[in-house]
Write a protein that holds these residues in place. Structure first.
Motif, mmCIF file in Angstrom:
data_model
loop_
_atom_site.group_PDB
_atom_site.id
_atom_site.type_symbol
_atom_site.label_atom_id
_atom_site.label_comp_id
_atom_site.label_asym_id
_atom_site.label_seq_id
_atom_site.Cartn_x
_atom_site.Cartn_y
_atom_site.Cartn_z
ATOM 1 N N LEU A 51 0.815 -1.210 0.000
ATOM 2 C CA LEU A 51 0.000 0.000 0.000
ATOM 3 C C LEU A 51 0.849 1.261 0.000
ATOM 4 O O LEU A 51 0.492 2.255 -0.646
ATOM 5 N N ALA A 52 1.981 1.230 0.703
ATOM 6 C CA ALA A 52 2.894 2.371 0.654
ATOM 7 C C ALA A 52 3.367 2.614 -0.771
ATOM 8 O O ALA A 52 3.389 3.754 -1.260
ATOM 9 N N LEU A 96 6.864 0.715 7.981
ATOM 10 C CA LEU A 96 5.901 1.672 8.517
ATOM 11 C C LEU A 96 6.325 3.106 8.228
ATOM 12 O O LEU A 96 5.485 3.971 7.939
ATOM 13 N N GLY A 97 7.633 3.358 8.298
ATOM 14 C CA GLY A 97 8.132 4.688 7.967
ATOM 15 C C GLY A 97 7.833 5.058 6.521
ATOM 16 O O GLY A 97 7.431 6.196 6.219
ATOM 17 N N LEU A 98 8.016 4.087 5.620
ATOM 18 C CA LEU A 98 7.706 4.320 4.206
ATOM 19 C C LEU A 98 6.222 4.617 4.032
ATOM 20 O O LEU A 98 5.844 5.534 3.277
ATOM 21 N N TYR A 99 5.372 3.868 4.726
ATOM 22 C CA TYR A 99 3.927 4.086 4.600
ATOM 23 C C TYR A 99 3.538 5.471 5.110
ATOM 24 O O TYR A 99 2.753 6.187 4.469
ATOM 25 N N HIS A 100 4.102 5.900 6.223
ATOM 26 C CA HIS A 100 3.774 7.224 6.740
ATOM 27 C C HIS A 100 4.292 8.323 5.817
ATOM 28 O O HIS A 100 3.617 9.353 5.655
ATOM 29 N N ALA A 104 2.052 11.220 3.821
ATOM 30 C CA ALA A 104 2.363 12.650 3.804
ATOM 31 C C ALA A 104 2.443 13.164 2.372
ATOM 32 O O ALA A 104 1.939 14.262 2.065
ATOM 33 N N HIS A 105 3.077 12.392 1.490
ATOM 34 C CA HIS A 105 3.196 12.813 0.094
ATOM 35 C C HIS A 105 1.830 12.838 -0.576
ATOM 36 O O HIS A 105 1.485 13.794 -1.293
ATOM 37 N N ALA A 106 1.019 11.802 -0.338
ATOM 38 C CA ALA A 106 -0.323 11.754 -0.912
ATOM 39 C C ALA A 106 -1.182 12.901 -0.378
ATOM 40 O O ALA A 106 -1.895 13.565 -1.154
ATOM 41 N N THR A 140 -8.812 4.553 -2.017
ATOM 42 C CA THR A 140 -9.642 4.207 -0.862
ATOM 43 C C THR A 140 -10.191 2.793 -1.010
ATOM 44 O O THR A 140 -10.192 2.005 -0.050
ATOM 45 N N ALA A 141 -10.647 2.452 -2.216
ATOM 46 C CA ALA A 141 -11.154 1.099 -2.460
ATOM 47 C C ALA A 141 -10.054 0.066 -2.283
ATOM 48 O O ALA A 141 -10.265 -0.989 -1.660
ATOM 49 N N GLU A 142 -8.858 0.349 -2.799
ATOM 50 C CA GLU A 142 -7.762 -0.613 -2.681
ATOM 51 C C GLU A 142 -7.330 -0.785 -1.235
ATOM 52 O O GLU A 142 -7.070 -1.904 -0.773
ATOM 53 N N THR A 143 -7.254 0.317 -0.494
ATOM 54 C CA THR A 143 -6.837 0.229 0.905
ATOM 55 C C THR A 143 -7.860 -0.555 1.722
ATOM 56 O O THR A 143 -7.498 -1.396 2.560
#
Length: 205
Positions: A51-52, A96-100, A104-106, A140-143
Motif C-alpha cells: 500500500l505504501a 511503517l516509515g515508508l507508509y507514513h 504525507a506525500h499523498a 480508498t477502495a484498494e486500501t
C-alpha cells in the motif's frame, strides 16, 4: 445543515482505511507480522509495504509530483511479488516509515490539487488519463480491500478482529458466543452439503 465537502469526505475515508491497516500490526511479533497465512503468501507487513508503494505511485508520478523514494521492488527485473513481503533485513520500522511518508506525500498532493485535476497512470495504458477524484476513490477502495485481507490474517494469528481499537464494528458477544456461533455455521454448512441440489431433485436422482 452544512453540506458535505466531497474532497474532505474522500480523504476522511482514505485516512480511516489507512489507520485500520496499521492497527492490525499492533502487539504482534516480528514473525507474526511477516508470516504467510494464505497459499498465496498474504502477510500483514507485506500488505503495508504494498500500500505504501501504490500510494506513492498514484499520488506521485501520476500527477507530476515525484516522491524521491527508492522502491527497488518496482525496478525492471525485480522479483515478482517483492512488494508484498519484507525480507528479514527490512525492518518493521522501515516499512511503517515508508507508509507514513507515502501518506504525507499523498496528503500534500490531495491538498494542492482540485478534484478535477488531471493526471496520468502510466501502467493503466490507454485508460491512464484520470482525475484526482478517481485516484482518491481507487486508493480508498484498494486500501479497504487490503484492510479486509488484514482483518482475516490478524484473526488467524491470534483471534483478534474488528475495524479499529475504538470501534470493533462487530456484532455478537464474547469468545464463548462466537464459538457457539461458529459451531452452528459449521453444522448448517454440513447439512446443506448433505441435501440434494435442486438440479438433482429435478432430474429425479
Amino acid at each position: 445543515m452544512k453540506p458535505n465537502d466531497p474532497k474532505d469526505d474522500l480523504h476522511r475515508y482514505l485516512k480511516a482505511a489507512r489507520e485500520a491497516i496499521i492497527w492490525k500490526l499492533d502487539g504482534l511479533s516480528e514473525y507474526d507480522v511477516r508470516r504467510p497465512l494464505t497459499p498465496t503468501g498474504t502477510n500483514l507487513l507485506g500488505l503495508v509495504k504494498h500500500l505504501a508503494s501504490v500510494e506513492l505511485g498514484y499520488f506521485g508520478p501520476t500527477f507530476g509530483r515525484p516522491h524521491n523514494e527508492s522502491l527497488p521492488w518496482h525496478e525492471e527485473g525485480s522479483e515478482p511479488n517483492s512488494d508484498m513481503w519484507a525480507p528479514a533485513d527490512e525492518s518493521r520500522e522501515d516499512v511503517l516509515g515508508l507508509y507514513h511518508r507515502a501518506w504525507a506525500h499523498a496528503d500534500a498532493t490531495i491538498e494542492a490539487l482540485p478534484l478535477d485535476a488531471m493526471g496520468h497512470v502510466a501502467w493503466w495504458g490507454d485508460d491512464g488519463d484520470v482525475t484526482l477524484q478517481r485516484i482518491m476513490l481507487h486508493m480508498t477502495a484498494e486500501t479497504n480491500r487490503h484492510a479486509g485481507h488484514a482483518d482475516i490474517v490478524r484473526e488467524l494469528i491470534d483471534g483478534k478482529a474488528g475495524m479499529r481499537e475504538t470501534n470493533s464494528n462487530m456484532d455478537g458477544g464474547d469468545e464463548a458466543w462466537y464459538q457457539e456461533y461458529w459451531n452452528r455455521l459449521e453444522a448448517s454448512a454440513k447439512e446443506a452439503q448433505a441435501k440434494p441440489s435442486r438440479a438433482e431433485l429435478s432430474s429425479g436422482r
